[in-house]
Each structure stands twice: as structure tokens, then as C-alpha cells.
Design a protein around this motif. Structure first.
Motif, PDB file in Angstrom:
ATOM      1  N   VAL A  35      -2.503 -18.238  43.342  1.00  0.00           N
ATOM      2  CA  VAL A  35      -1.274 -19.037  43.324  1.00  0.00           C
ATOM      3  C   VAL A  35      -0.606 -18.987  41.955  1.00  0.00           C
ATOM      4  CG1 VAL A  35      -0.359 -21.377  43.521  1.00  0.00           C
ATOM      5  CG2 VAL A  35      -1.999 -20.547  45.205  1.00  0.00           C
ATOM      6  N   VAL A  36      -1.414 -19.123  40.902  1.00  0.00           N
ATOM      7  CA  VAL A  36      -0.863 -19.058  39.542  1.00  0.00           C
ATOM      8  C   VAL A  36      -0.265 -17.688  39.267  1.00  0.00           C
ATOM      9  CG1 VAL A  36      -1.467 -19.142  37.094  1.00  0.00           C
ATOM     10  CG2 VAL A  36      -2.414 -20.831  38.673  1.00  0.00           C
ATOM     11  N   PHE A  37      -0.942 -16.637  39.705  1.00  0.00           N
ATOM     12  CA  PHE A  37      -0.443 -15.280  39.480  1.00  0.00           C
ATOM     13  C   PHE A  37       0.886 -15.049  40.191  1.00  0.00           C
ATOM     14  CE2 PHE A  37      -0.186 -10.860  40.991  1.00  0.00           C
ATOM     15  CZ  PHE A  37      -0.158 -10.193  39.776  1.00  0.00           C
ATOM     16  N   LEU A  38       0.964 -15.448  41.462  1.00  0.00           N
ATOM     17  CA  LEU A  38       2.206 -15.255  42.214  1.00  0.00           C
ATOM     18  C   LEU A  38       3.344 -16.089  41.639  1.00  0.00           C
ATOM     19  CD1 LEU A  38       0.818 -15.191  45.872  1.00  0.00           C
ATOM     20  CD2 LEU A  38       1.648 -13.262  44.525  1.00  0.00           C
ATOM     21  N   GLY A  39       3.023 -17.320  41.214  1.00  0.00           N
ATOM     22  CA  GLY A  39       4.066 -18.145  40.605  1.00  0.00           C
ATOM     23  C   GLY A  39       4.597 -17.531  39.319  1.00  0.00           C
ATOM     24  N   GLY A  40       3.706 -17.032  38.481  1.00  0.00           N
ATOM     25  CA  GLY A  40       4.136 -16.370  37.257  1.00  0.00           C
ATOM     26  C   GLY A  40       4.935 -15.113  37.534  1.00  0.00           C
ATOM     27  N   GLY A  47      13.444 -14.724  35.925  1.00  0.00           N
ATOM     28  CA  GLY A  47      13.892 -15.001  34.564  1.00  0.00           C
ATOM     29  C   GLY A  47      14.370 -13.773  33.819  1.00  0.00           C
ATOM     30  N   LEU A  48      13.713 -12.646  34.031  1.00  0.00           N
ATOM     31  CA  LEU A  48      14.075 -11.414  33.322  1.00  0.00           C
ATOM     32  C   LEU A  48      15.023 -10.529  34.116  1.00  0.00           C
ATOM     33  CD1 LEU A  48      10.577 -10.466  31.842  1.00  0.00           C
ATOM     34  CD2 LEU A  48      12.438 -11.728  30.736  1.00  0.00           C
ATOM     35  N   GLY A  49      15.295 -10.890  35.354  1.00  0.00           N
ATOM     36  CA  GLY A  49      16.197 -10.086  36.179  1.00  0.00           C
ATOM     37  C   GLY A  49      15.671  -8.690  36.449  1.00  0.00           C
ATOM     38  N   ILE A  50      14.392  -8.567  36.748  1.00  0.00           N
ATOM     39  CA  ILE A  50      13.772  -7.261  36.982  1.00  0.00           C
ATOM     40  C   ILE A  50      14.279  -6.687  38.301  1.00  0.00           C
ATOM     41  CG2 ILE A  50      11.587  -6.047  37.310  1.00  0.00           C
ATOM     42  CD1 ILE A  50      10.257  -8.199  35.626  1.00  0.00           C
ATOM     43  N   ASP A  51      14.666  -5.415  38.274  1.00  0.00           N
ATOM     44  CA  ASP A  51      15.191  -4.756  39.469  1.00  0.00           C
ATOM     45  C   ASP A  51      14.095  -4.555  40.509  1.00  0.00           C
ATOM     46  OD1 ASP A  51      17.789  -4.532  38.431  1.00  0.00           O
ATOM     47  OD2 ASP A  51      17.262  -2.679  37.368  1.00  0.00           O
ATOM     48  N   PRO A  58       7.925 -11.859  44.706  1.00  0.00           N
ATOM     49  CA  PRO A  58       7.061 -12.212  45.841  1.00  0.00           C
ATOM     50  C   PRO A  58       7.826 -12.815  47.007  1.00  0.00           C
ATOM     51  CG  PRO A  58       6.046 -12.889  43.778  1.00  0.00           C
ATOM     52  CD  PRO A  58       7.430 -12.429  43.435  1.00  0.00           C
ATOM     53  N   SER A  59       8.894 -13.568  46.724  1.00  0.00           N
ATOM     54  CA  SER A  59       9.680 -14.158  47.812  1.00  0.00           C
ATOM     55  C   SER A  59      10.350 -13.083  48.658  1.00  0.00           C
ATOM     56  CB  SER A  59      10.731 -15.117  47.251  1.00  0.00           C
ATOM     57  OG  SER A  59      11.593 -14.440  46.334  1.00  0.00           O
ATOM     58  N   ALA A  60      10.851 -12.029  48.008  1.00  0.00           N
ATOM     59  CA  ALA A  60      11.472 -10.934  48.751  1.00  0.00           C
ATOM     60  C   ALA A  60      10.436 -10.171  49.577  1.00  0.00           C
ATOM     61  CB  ALA A  60      12.182  -9.983  47.781  1.00  0.00           C
ATOM     62  N   ILE A  61       9.264  -9.995  49.013  1.00  0.00           N
ATOM     63  CA  ILE A  61       8.186  -9.320  49.753  1.00  0.00           C
ATOM     64  C   ILE A  61       7.782 -10.160  50.962  1.00  0.00           C
ATOM     65  CG2 ILE A  61       5.817  -8.474  49.622  1.00  0.00           C
ATOM     66  CD1 ILE A  61       6.281  -8.002  46.628  1.00  0.00           C
ATOM     67  N   TRP A  62       7.664 -11.458  50.770  1.00  0.00           N
ATOM     68  CA  TRP A  62       7.283 -12.342  51.864  1.00  0.00           C
ATOM     69  C   TRP A  62       8.314 -12.311  52.991  1.00  0.00           C
ATOM     70  CZ3 TRP A  62       3.317 -14.402  53.985  1.00  0.00           C
ATOM     71  CH2 TRP A  62       3.457 -15.442  54.901  1.00  0.00           C
ATOM     72  N   ASP A  63       9.610 -12.261  52.636  1.00  0.00           N
ATOM     73  CA  ASP A  63      10.654 -12.167  53.662  1.00  0.00           C
ATOM     74  C   ASP A  63      10.470 -10.911  54.514  1.00  0.00           C
ATOM     75  OD1 ASP A  63      11.782 -14.510  52.775  1.00  0.00           O
ATOM     76  OD2 ASP A  63      13.279 -13.528  51.496  1.00  0.00           O
ATOM     77  N   GLN A  64      10.114  -9.802  53.880  1.00  0.00           N
ATOM     78  CA  GLN A  64       9.890  -8.562  54.615  1.00  0.00           C
ATOM     79  C   GLN A  64       8.607  -8.629  55.438  1.00  0.00           C
ATOM     80  OE1 GLN A  64      11.890  -5.975  54.966  1.00  0.00           O
ATOM     81  NE2 GLN A  64      13.445  -6.925  53.653  1.00  0.00           N
ATOM     82  N   VAL A  65       7.598  -9.326  54.929  1.00  0.00           N
ATOM     83  CA  VAL A  65       6.367  -9.495  55.697  1.00  0.00           C
ATOM     84  C   VAL A  65       6.647 -10.265  56.977  1.00  0.00           C
ATOM     85  CG1 VAL A  65       4.120 -10.640  55.725  1.00  0.00           C
ATOM     86  CG2 VAL A  65       4.820  -9.334  53.714  1.00  0.00           C
TER      87      VAL A  65
END
Length: 273
Positions: A35-40, A47-51, A58-65
Motif C-alpha cells: 500500500v505504501v509503495f503504490l501510494g508513493g 507530482g512530477l507529471g511522468i508520462d 497505478p490508478s490508470a493501470i487499475w482502470d485498465q484492469v
């Protein structure tokens, strides 16, 4: 030979792993870390706007799951079937090979260079060769790759277990005129069993990984490996990671089932009289 002595020796050498070993902390600690890892991970991506092509959130991955769960399950069934067959075949080969090597010094010496060579064969080089031999449209090549990956750790761990029998136990059985079959049943196998299951637990994840990687090089589209490459090729990176999530779940399922079988075996196998 005294039945009481035989039972005592079997009890001393039987596996000691029990269901009570799985305490709450054993399960809770990995969950908290996850949980801590996924939250981070989520905070860093936002926060960094990573492409997404670098790493999606993780939220985008979960939507696809959630959206493609049925396709992920279908891929898990294809890859899981190849991994399971490969694990069973490789496990049997590893155990039988270790038994032969423990019984014959000549076989042991002959097996050393062969097993050592097989242990360093790269899957990325072996899979295309097997597809040329058996054809990419069938699962034979992927099963062979998984079986090879499984047989190596099972062989080494089983062989080590077979050699761990205490000299005192051997001498005790010899003093009571135990037959070779009785020695194997009451001393050798109980001593080697934990090592066999250790090899199987290591191999359970390797079977999934090997079957998955082998799918990268062609064959039916249904497996997780092919689905990952197809999603990445179409730049749908969250979907590719969703299939990766399915492969992680599959690998964990193989490991947990193997562990539960070990626990059941340790709990329900009585000492051999």
C-alpha cells in the motif's frame, strides 16, 4: 527392527512447517509495504507529471484492469496452463534426476556438466529454436521452456536434501537391520521433502516467468506475454501494465498454491511406522 525406533526416526526427520507458521504479521507486513509503495508511486507520477510511456500511474493501470479483466483472465489461463504443465513435467524430471544422481556416483558426475550447461541457457535464445523445432502455433515450445526452468532448481534442491540424511540416522537404521526400502521411507524421503518443496516454491514463479517470456517470440495471441507486447506496440501503456499485473497475480497464485500444498503435506503426513 523396533517399530518405536522407526517412528522416532521418522518423527525427527519429518517436515516441520505448519499452518501456524503463517502468523498475521507474515501476511500483514507485505500488504502494508504494498500500500505504501503504490501510494508513493501514485504521488510521484502525479507530482512530477511522468508520462505514461515511462511509467503510468497505478490508478490508470487499475482502470485498465477493471475494463479488460476478462481479457486478462483469458491470458492468465493460457499462460498459466503452459506454466503448470511445464512445472509438473520439470518437477518430475528434477526429482527423478536427483534420485538417480544420489544413488549413482557415475550418474552424478555425468549430470554435473549437463545440468550446469542447462542452467545458463538463456530463454531468449532457446524459445526461437524450439519454435522452429515444434512450430510457433502450438504450446510445446513454451512448455519445454517452463519445464527446463523448473527442473534445475528442483534438481539441485532435491539432491541436496537427499544428501542431508544424518549419519547417526543411517547407522541407527543399519543397526536395526532396516531394508533399503525402510531407510528410504523413514529417513531419506522425510529428510529430503522440505528441500523438494523449497525447489518447487522457487520454480513455481520461474515457470510463470519462463512461459511469459517465451510468448514474446511468437505463437498464439491469447497469452499474457503476447498481450503485453501488443499493448506496448500500440502505445497503450496502462493496458500493457494491466497485463503485467495479471502476470504478477498469476505468479503469486502459483507460489501460494505450492506453499499451501507444502503446508498440507507437512500437516497430514504421519510418521511411517
Amino acid at each position: 527392527m523396533s517399530a518405536a525406533v522407526t517412528t522416532a526416526v521418522a518423527e525427527a526427520t519429518r517436515p516441520r512447517l505448519r499452518l501456524r507458521d503463517l502468523r498475521l504479521g507474515t501476511v500483514l507486513a507485505p500488504l502494508v509495504v504494498g500500500v505504501v509503495f503504490l501510494g508513493g508511486w501514485q504521488l510521484l507520477v502525479d507530482g512530477l507529471g511522468i508520462d505514461p510511456y515511462i511509467v503510468p500511474a497505478p490508478s490508470a493501470i487499475w482502470d485498465q484492469v477493471v475494463a479488460g479483466w476478462s481479457n486478462i483472465v483469458d491470458g492468465m489461463q493460457v499462460t498459466g496452463r503452459n506454466a503448470l504443465i511445464g512445472m509438473l513435467v520439470g518437477g518430475v524430471i528434477g526429482v527423478l534426476g536427483a534420485i538417480l544422481a544420489s544413488l549413482s556416483k557415475v550418474v552424478d558426475q555425468m549430470a554435473v556438466p549437463i545440468v550446469s550447461a542447462l542452467s545458463v541457457v538463456p530463454i531468449v535464445a532457446l524459445a526461437p529454436v524450439l519454435y522452429t523445432m515444434f512450430g510457433a502455433a502450438v504450446d510445446t515450445g513454451r512448455i519445454v521452456v517452463a519445464a527446463l526452468a523448473v527442473s534445475i532448481p528442483v534438481y539441485f534442491n532435491t539432491l541436496r536434501g537427499l544428501r542431508q540424511v544424518s549419519t547417526v540416522h543411517r547407522e541407527l537404521m543399519s543397526a536395526y537391520a532396516a531394508t533399503p526400502t525402510q531407510v528410504i521411507r523413514t529417513v531419506t524421503l522425510p529428510t529430503a521433502t522440505p528441500y523438494v518443496f523449497t525447489g518447487l516454491r522457487i520454480a513455481s514463479s520461474l515457470a510463470v516467468i519462463s512461459a511469459l517470456i517465451a510468448e514474446y517470440f511468437g505463437g498464439p495471441v491469447g497469452g499474457l506475454g503476447k498481450a503485453i507486447t501488443s499493448a506496448a506496440a500500440s502505445s497503450n501503456y496502462p493496458l500493457a501494465w494491466a497485463y503485467v499485473t495479471g502476470s504478477i497475480v498469476l505468479g503469486l497464485a502459483f507460489y501460494v498454491v505450492t506453499l499451501l500444498v507444502e503446508l498440507w503435506f507437512a500437516r497430514h503426513t504421519p510418521p511411517t511406522p
